[in-house]
Design a protein around this motif. Structure first.
Motif, PDB file in Angstrom:
ATOM      1  N   ARG A 232       5.414  13.622  -6.391  1.00 54.13           N
ATOM      2  CA  ARG A 232       4.215  13.797  -6.364  1.00 54.13           C
ATOM      3  C   ARG A 232       3.349  12.261  -5.950  1.00 54.13           C
ATOM      4  NH1 ARG A 232       2.066  16.798 -11.264  1.00 54.13           N
ATOM      5  NH2 ARG A 232      -0.259  16.312 -10.045  1.00 54.13           N
ATOM      6  N   GLY A 233       4.014  11.214  -6.803  1.00 56.04           N
ATOM      7  CA  GLY A 233       2.960  10.557  -6.888  1.00 56.04           C
ATOM      8  C   GLY A 233       3.072   8.997  -5.288  1.00 56.04           C
ATOM      9  N   PRO A 235       3.817   8.271  -1.387  1.00 57.10           N
ATOM     10  CA  PRO A 235       3.115   8.380  -0.609  1.00 57.10           C
ATOM     11  C   PRO A 235       3.704   9.311   0.471  1.00 57.10           C
ATOM     12  CG  PRO A 235       3.227   6.115  -0.851  1.00 57.10           C
ATOM     13  CD  PRO A 235       3.529   6.817  -1.966  1.00 57.10           C
ATOM     14  N   GLU A 236       3.128   9.461   1.645  1.00 55.87           N
ATOM     15  CA  GLU A 236       4.107  10.507   2.463  1.00 55.87           C
ATOM     16  C   GLU A 236       4.959   9.237   2.929  1.00 55.87           C
ATOM     17  OE1 GLU A 236       4.343  13.877   6.063  1.00 55.87           O
ATOM     18  OE2 GLU A 236       2.386  13.390   4.965  1.00 55.87           O
ATOM     19  N   CYS A 283       2.129   2.723  -3.999  1.00 56.82           N
ATOM     20  CA  CYS A 283       2.254   4.614  -4.874  1.00 56.82           C
ATOM     21  C   CYS A 283       0.448   4.109  -5.665  1.00 56.82           C
ATOM     22  CB  CYS A 283       2.945   4.520  -6.020  1.00 56.82           C
ATOM     23  SG  CYS A 283       4.854   5.417  -5.242  1.00 56.82           S
ATOM     24  N   LYS A 286      -3.064   4.205  -4.150  1.00 61.49           N
ATOM     25  CA  LYS A 286      -4.418   5.137  -4.129  1.00 61.49           C
ATOM     26  C   LYS A 286      -3.621   6.028  -4.870  1.00 61.49           C
ATOM     27  CE  LYS A 286      -6.178   3.445   0.653  1.00 61.49           C
ATOM     28  NZ  LYS A 286      -5.787   4.272   2.183  1.00 61.49           N
ATOM     29  N   LEU A 287      -3.164   6.044  -5.770  1.00 60.64           N
ATOM     30  CA  LEU A 287      -2.707   6.733  -7.126  1.00 60.64           C
ATOM     31  C   LEU A 287      -3.544   8.032  -7.589  1.00 60.64           C
ATOM     32  CD1 LEU A 287       0.848   7.267  -8.133  1.00 60.64           C
ATOM     33  CD2 LEU A 287      -0.886   6.498 -10.900  1.00 60.64           C
ATOM     34  N   THR A 289      -5.804   9.756  -5.452  1.00 58.75           N
ATOM     35  CA  THR A 289      -5.541  10.855  -4.354  1.00 58.75           C
ATOM     36  C   THR A 289      -4.350  11.429  -4.532  1.00 58.75           C
ATOM     37  OG1 THR A 289      -4.640   8.969  -2.965  1.00 58.75           O
ATOM     38  CG2 THR A 289      -6.951   9.106  -3.394  1.00 58.75           C
ATOM     39  N   ARG A 290      -3.233  11.593  -4.954  1.00 54.97           N
ATOM     40  CA  ARG A 290      -2.282  12.225  -5.098  1.00 54.97           C
ATOM     41  C   ARG A 290      -2.055  12.993  -6.617  1.00 54.97           C
ATOM     42  NH1 ARG A 290      -1.612   7.996  -2.077  1.00 54.97           N
ATOM     43  NH2 ARG A 290      -0.001   6.924  -4.011  1.00 54.97           N
ATOM     44  N   LEU A 291      -2.482  12.007  -7.628  1.00 58.86           N
ATOM     45  CA  LEU A 291      -1.595  12.337  -8.912  1.00 58.86           C
ATOM     46  C   LEU A 291      -3.735  12.549  -9.740  1.00 58.86           C
ATOM     47  CD1 LEU A 291       1.195  10.716 -10.218  1.00 58.86           C
ATOM     48  CD2 LEU A 291       1.190  12.841  -9.766  1.00 58.86           C
ATOM     49  N   THR A 292      -3.802  13.466  -9.594  1.00 58.07           N
ATOM     50  CA  THR A 292      -5.654  13.821  -9.735  1.00 58.07           C
ATOM     51  C   THR A 292      -5.793  13.546 -11.389  1.00 58.07           C
ATOM     52  OG1 THR A 292      -5.866  16.036  -9.297  1.00 58.07           O
ATOM     53  CG2 THR A 292      -5.607  15.065  -7.538  1.00 58.07           C
ATOM     54  N   ASN A 298      -6.152   2.806 -10.311  1.00 52.59           N
ATOM     55  CA  ASN A 298      -5.280   2.509  -8.964  1.00 52.59           C
ATOM     56  C   ASN A 298      -5.452   0.404  -9.581  1.00 52.59           C
ATOM     57  OD1 ASN A 298      -5.569   4.350  -7.712  1.00 52.59           O
ATOM     58  ND2 ASN A 298      -7.586   4.437  -6.665  1.00 52.59           N
TER      59      ASN A 298
END
Length: 602
Positions: A232-233, A235-236, A283, A286-287, A289-292, A298
């Motif tokens: 999840r953490g 990036p795509e 990762c 901008k962590l 933004t993916r692991l809220t 960051n």
């Protein structure tokens, strides 16, 4: 007059390439310079060698422009004339210019000739090409030899040999023939002993190393986080990376969260490098933004984008466990002690004068008088009262008949009560004549403590624990559950910065007060740890330019990826962590060396 300039070039295979252009000028210049009408890139030709002019009667006049002449129909000349109806040839270096009339135009055909053309033809008969197979046949022969020696022989050797068990020690080498041609390089330093035992990592032929194979040896290596959370953490993946990973997965390679995604082998007999700053920032930049739900801030560059330190400390008296400092709030430590650093470090104060008078110090107090590095030169040993404080803060209670001293035991209220009771009921200790001063009594030159008067009266434990008593000189007084006098428990974490690594030995060139403001601290509640700004005075991100003061610092300088068994984490056997040598006792010492260590107090 119109000139037709024709250039004929020959390819390596002997095929002629012809190019033509038309010039309406009345004269042409020929030479090595690029601005000539006919450019001949030959060192034997002058910059401006000849000029060709249209003359009367349809002839062509040729004139040398430099000091060198030219060849005209086999004769060296400096000027001459050519009748285009008959034709003529001009020789300039390796170029031949044939002049002839073609209709209404004068054609100048340029071709290159080999100076040793006759000799080359004579030597061609001695070349091996006349007896060797053709190039195509030679290509097939060499390709077949490569397949046979470098593919078929190793594969057959692997299939027909007696299977070899994986041996991480490297003492059981494999027997695959010519397999060295397959390896892309030597193994790293830690894996170099496995050079001759490929099966230790490559369990199945033609399959990438699997995670379970790595963990068979690195069993205590912790993961960075749960794989579901790592996924999840992350990036795509870019479209190109996604295609590559699909191809790798089809060939048995673990995904981007597998061991081999970061740890590539066969890079040479060197130490494997940790992940660089870009790897971590991929990762962590901008962590959130993916692991809220993450508690991590960051980070991607220590000099530009790194959160403030959050040390672990005891925020309340008697707390069961330490807490993490809050964002933007200066931590106030509740250790249960009273210790003004500035008083002890004042080179002109009373503590300094006392230290000078004591043989143990002989000079004002310094940090190293109380804080001693551990054996691994990373952290510090716990400060113990008997070793660091008692030389000045004596617990001596009297003399013993016949020589020697009595003193209070430190660290237990039960022992303190017993010692005080013995003082109150026993004979009055003999005092030396004259005024007593610090440094006259006790081992390590302690001085006599005053427990109140009358001396022969019972000195209760409440007096020692109350304000102004011997114990509250350093400890904070309190009351117990039943209202009895007591002391605040001493709470000091073994390690303040638990998510990072710091080597004090590596910073020995710096003064302690460069980072820890101990000389200005007036209370024990001050947490004397450097902040982010203090570290940035020397350490900036990995992209910083190294100078005499600035040290480029990537993430791996302070943080380990694998927790808790990373290289600088206290848990894990060698080579991940090598603790200081164990005492030479019995097998128990070996067991302790492998046990998790509490911390370094960094």
């Amino acid at each position: 007059m119109t000139f037709l300039i024709r250039t004929i070039d020959m390819t390596a295979s002997g095929r002629a390439i012809q190019r033509e252009r038309v010039s309406e000028a009345s004269s042409l210049t020929v030479g090595r310079a690029a601005e000539n009408d006919i450019h001949l890139p030959d060192l034997a030709v002058e910059q401006h060698h000849i000029r060709i002019d249209a003359a009367a009667g349809g002839t062509v006049a040729v004139t040398a422009l430099g000091t060198l002449g030219f060849g005209l129909d086999g004769v060296v000349a400096s000027e001459g004339a050519i009748d285009p109806r008959i034709g003529g040839e001009i020789a300039l270096g390796s170029a031949r210019l044939a002049v002839a009339r073609e209709g209404e135009r004068i054609a100048i055909t340029i071709r290159q000739v080999a100076e040793e053309e006759g000799k080359a033809d004579a030597l061609r008969g001695f070349a091996l090409a006349s007896v060797l197979p053709s190039k195509r046949a030679m290509s097939w022969i060499f390709a077949s030899a490569i397949l046979l020696l470098l593919l078929m022989v190793p594969v057959a050797s692997h299939l027909l040999r007696t299977p070899v068990k994986p041996d991480p020690t490297g003492r059981n080498p494999g027997t695959v023939l010519l397999d060295s041609a397959w390896t892309s390089g030597a193994l790293s330093l830690k894996h170099h002993s496995l050079e001759q035992n490929c099966e230790s990592c490559h369990v199945n032929a033609f399959e990438s190393v699997q995670d379970e194979t790595c963990l068979a040896c690195h069993e205590e290596t912790g993961d960075h986080a749960a794989k579901s959370r790592l996924a999840r953490g992350m990036p795509e993946l870019s479209p190109g990376d996604a295609i590559q990973w699909r191809i790798g997965a089809a060939l048995g390679k673990e995904g981007p969260l597998g061991c081999v995604a970061c740890h590539s082998e066969h890079e040479g007999e060197v130490r494997q490098k940790p992940g660089d700053e870009a790897f971590c920032g991929n990762c962590h930049s901008k962590l959130d933004t993916r692991l809220t739900d993450t508690a991590l801030a960051n980070a991607h560059d220590f000099g530009k984008a790194h959160p403030q330190f959050r040390p672990l400390y005891f925020a309340s008296f008697g707390a069961a466990k330490p807490v993490r400092a809050a964002w933007g709030t200066p931590p106030v430590e509740r250790s249960g002690l009273k210790f003004p650093h500035d008083v002890h470090m004042n080179a002109r104060g009373g503590a300094a004068r006392m230290a000078v008078s004591l043989g143990r110090y002989g000079k004002p107090l310094d940090c190293k008088d109380c804080h001693v590095l551990t054996g691994d030169k990373i952290g510090f040993k716990p400060v113990e009262m008997e070793q660091a404080c008692e030389a000045c803060h004596s617990l001596v209670s009297g003399r013993i008949a016949g020589g020697g001293f009595t003193k209070l035991r430190h660290g237990s209220l039960k022992h303190l009560a017993e010692d005080l009771a013995r003082i109150s009921t026993g004979p009055r200790p003999a005092l030396a004549p004259g005024r007593q001063r610090p440094g006259q009594l006790g081992s390590a030159s302690p001085y006599r403590a005053d427990f109140g008067r009358p001396v022969r009266a019972y000195v209760g434990i409440s007096r020692a624990l109350s304000v102004g008593g011997v114990c509250t000189e350093c400890h904070l007084p309190t009351t117990g559950p039943t209202g009895q006098a007591d002391l605040m428990p001493v709470n000091l974490p073994d390690r303040f910065l638990t998510a990072g690594y710091f080597n004090h030995e590596a910073h020995k060139a710096q003064k302690c007060t460069d980072c820890h403001a101990a000389d200005t601290s007036k209370a024990a509640s001050d947490l004397l740890l450097p902040d982010l700004k203090s570290c940035r005075s020397c350490h900036l991100g990995a992209s910083a330019v190294k100078t005499k003061k600035i040290v480029p610092s990537d993430c791996a300088m302070c943080h380990a990826y694998h927790v808790p068994a990373g290289q600088w984490q206290p848990k894990g056997p060698s080579p991940h962590y090598r603790p200081p040598p164990a005492p030479a006792v019995k097998p128990a010492a070996v067991k302790m060396a492998k046990a998790p260590k509490k911390g370094w107090g960094s």
